[in-house]
Design an enzyme around this catalytic site. Sequence first.
Site, short mmCIF file in Angstrom:
data_model
loop_
_atom_site.label_atom_id
_atom_site.label_comp_id
_atom_site.label_asym_id
_atom_site.label_seq_id
_atom_site.Cartn_x
_atom_site.Cartn_y
_atom_site.Cartn_z
N ASN A 108 37.31 41.51 64.86
CA ASN A 108 38.42 41.34 63.95
C ASN A 108 39.36 40.71 64.71
O ASN A 108 39.52 40.31 65.53
CB ASN A 108 38.71 42.43 63.01
CG ASN A 108 39.32 42.14 61.52
OD1 ASN A 108 39.89 41.27 61.37
ND2 ASN A 108 38.35 42.59 60.63
N ARG A 109 40.73 40.76 63.96
CA ARG A 109 41.76 39.71 64.62
C ARG A 109 42.99 40.28 65.13
O ARG A 109 43.17 41.47 65.07
CB ARG A 109 42.68 38.94 63.35
CG ARG A 109 41.56 38.14 62.44
CD ARG A 109 42.25 37.64 61.12
NE ARG A 109 41.40 36.65 60.62
CZ ARG A 109 40.26 36.70 60.09
NH1 ARG A 109 40.07 38.02 59.40
NH2 ARG A 109 39.60 35.72 59.45
N HIS A 134 37.55 37.96 66.48
CA HIS A 134 36.06 38.43 67.10
C HIS A 134 35.83 38.16 68.31
O HIS A 134 34.59 37.83 68.97
CB HIS A 134 34.96 37.99 66.27
CG HIS A 134 35.02 38.29 64.76
ND1 HIS A 134 35.51 39.57 64.29
CD2 HIS A 134 34.31 37.79 63.52
CE1 HIS A 134 35.16 39.57 62.97
NE2 HIS A 134 34.71 38.73 62.58
N HIS A 208 27.83 42.72 62.84
CA HIS A 208 28.23 41.60 61.62
C HIS A 208 27.08 41.32 60.78
O HIS A 208 27.11 40.06 60.52
CB HIS A 208 28.95 40.52 62.28
CG HIS A 208 29.94 40.00 61.55
ND1 HIS A 208 29.64 39.44 60.36
CD2 HIS A 208 31.29 39.74 61.70
CE1 HIS A 208 31.15 38.80 59.74
NE2 HIS A 208 31.96 39.10 60.72
N SER A 209 26.23 42.03 60.46
CA SER A 209 25.22 41.66 59.11
C SER A 209 25.65 41.43 58.11
O SER A 209 26.80 41.96 57.52
CB SER A 209 24.20 42.61 59.33
OG SER A 209 23.30 42.97 60.34
N TYR A 210 25.18 40.27 57.68
CA TYR A 210 25.41 39.77 56.13
C TYR A 210 24.22 40.23 55.34
O TYR A 210 23.29 39.86 55.40
CB TYR A 210 25.66 38.21 56.04
CG TYR A 210 26.78 37.71 56.72
CD1 TYR A 210 27.11 37.64 57.79
CD2 TYR A 210 27.84 37.28 55.79
CE1 TYR A 210 28.23 37.09 58.59
CE2 TYR A 210 29.03 36.34 56.27
CZ TYR A 210 28.95 36.33 57.72
OH TYR A 210 30.12 35.71 58.25
N ASP A 280 38.28 40.68 51.87
CA ASP A 280 38.24 40.28 53.34
C ASP A 280 39.26 41.22 53.98
O ASP A 280 40.19 40.92 54.42
CB ASP A 280 38.45 39.01 53.64
CG ASP A 280 37.84 38.72 55.18
OD1 ASP A 280 37.71 39.56 55.88
OD2 ASP A 280 38.09 37.36 55.42
N GLN A 318 35.52 46.97 57.45
CA GLN A 318 35.95 45.51 56.95
C GLN A 318 35.00 45.30 55.72
O GLN A 318 33.89 45.17 56.32
CB GLN A 318 35.85 44.46 57.91
CG GLN A 318 36.50 43.19 57.32
CD GLN A 318 37.85 43.13 57.71
OE1 GLN A 318 38.64 43.90 58.06
NE2 GLN A 318 38.32 41.90 57.16
N GLU A 346 31.54 46.04 57.94
CA GLU A 346 31.74 46.11 59.57
C GLU A 346 32.44 47.18 60.07
O GLU A 346 33.80 47.41 59.74
CB GLU A 346 32.61 44.89 60.07
CG GLU A 346 31.91 43.38 59.69
CD GLU A 346 32.84 42.38 59.33
OE1 GLU A 346 33.58 42.00 60.56
OE2 GLU A 346 32.92 41.68 58.37
C1 BGC Z 1 36.43 38.18 58.68
C2 BGC Z 1 36.50 37.03 58.04
C3 BGC Z 1 35.49 36.20 58.88
C4 BGC Z 1 34.20 36.67 59.29
C5 BGC Z 1 33.39 35.51 59.84
C6 BGC Z 1 35.01 38.89 58.92
O1 BGC Z 1 34.91 39.79 59.95
O2 BGC Z 1 36.93 39.43 58.23
O3 BGC Z 1 37.58 36.80 57.85
O4 BGC Z 1 35.80 35.00 58.28
O5 BGC Z 1 34.20 37.74 59.83
O6 BGC Z 1 34.12 35.32 61.04
#
Ligand code: BGC
Length: 382
Positions: A108-109, A134, A208-210, A280, A318, A346
């Site tokens: 994350n940020r 990330h 970071h699985s979708y 998000d 997240q 996440e």
């Molecule tokens: C973030 C999103 C981001 C994504 C892919 C997520 O963890 O919260 O803002 O776009 O990851 O980078």
Amino acid sequence: MIRMMMLTIFSGAVLMTILGATGATPQSGSTTKKSFGKTPDGQPVDLFVLTNRGGAEASITNYGGAVVSLKVPDRNGKLADVVLGYDTADGYVNDKSYFGALVGRYGNRIGHAQFMLDGKTYTLAKNNGENSLHGGIKGFNKAVWTAKILPIKDGQSLEFSYLSKDGEEGFPGNLRVTVIYTLTDTNSLKIVYSATTDKKTVVNLTSHSYFNLAGQGSGDILGHQLMIQADKFTPVDAALIPTGELRDVAGTPFDFRKPTAIGARIDQDEEQLKLGGGYDHNFVLRRSADIGESLAARVVEPTTGRVLEVWTTEPGVQFYTGNFLDGKTPGKGGVTYPRRTAFCLETQHYPDSPNQPKFPSVVLKPGERYHTITSYKFSVEK
Ligand code: BGC
């Protein structure tokens, strides 16, 4: 019953197979390794296929430690791949969405791509507007991890390790990271993260699985029913950096304490949803700090009956609804992934924690061990 374990080493596409129990049938479980391509500088990359006794299957590459596919049964026993991904290592080399990846050193940020430790300012690369996202430009998702197939215990296990050198992407300290993936015979993908450092640093690792529980490439996830065990979330500013507030979810579209369709409120005219382009946001999990994993979230896909529960030792999660997916990148089997065709859960410490003294600490000191566990448990509802 006496269990036999055989270790057979082959050369060729399948290099190693570890067979448990009674033989080589899928019901006994197995882990195989094959080539997944090469990095642009010529390093070979592998794909490990973990199959449990029930036939569920997780394919994981040592490029970025990414979960490439995850095949689990629906209510009729039919397997489908429930994560987004790519068919070859090239896809992961070019990926900008972190599909399935291990994310670090800081998931994350981090606001303004900087933070202070003991009076010293550390400056990171800005790879998300003014911020660091990330782990930076070359985060752990772009590293080739050292892989080891572990002996069978609770299921099929794979260990990845990586040394993130002092100064990598601006972070202090040599960080030795180990991640163990286990596909259990009860259809859980368990991830155990550990790390040690030789200088004070910050760490926040995640996966970071979708997910799309109806199957990857099968449309949007707005009908999935979601429950998150959180009374509060961390609202963000326009750059998706937490403001520092812990806001009650009650009376907001962020209240998932009772199962609610992901799409029920996603387009409401609400400030936080607008800032995120949907969900998000980091949710503050209702959990006791000193026990093991607690239930963080539960998702049900009504048409297939597939259920995903996320259990974790982490204080936050997240919830991201794939708002930035644009359908332009070719995914597995030639499908594309338009906006909101997957969701991420996440598990993590809160975003921007290094700059938020009131958030739980992400500082790791020499002599300490970072250790977190997250399990993605699959089942079905009739
Ligand atoms: C973030 C999103 C981001 C994504 C892919 C997520 O963890 O919260 O803002 O776009 O990851 O980078």
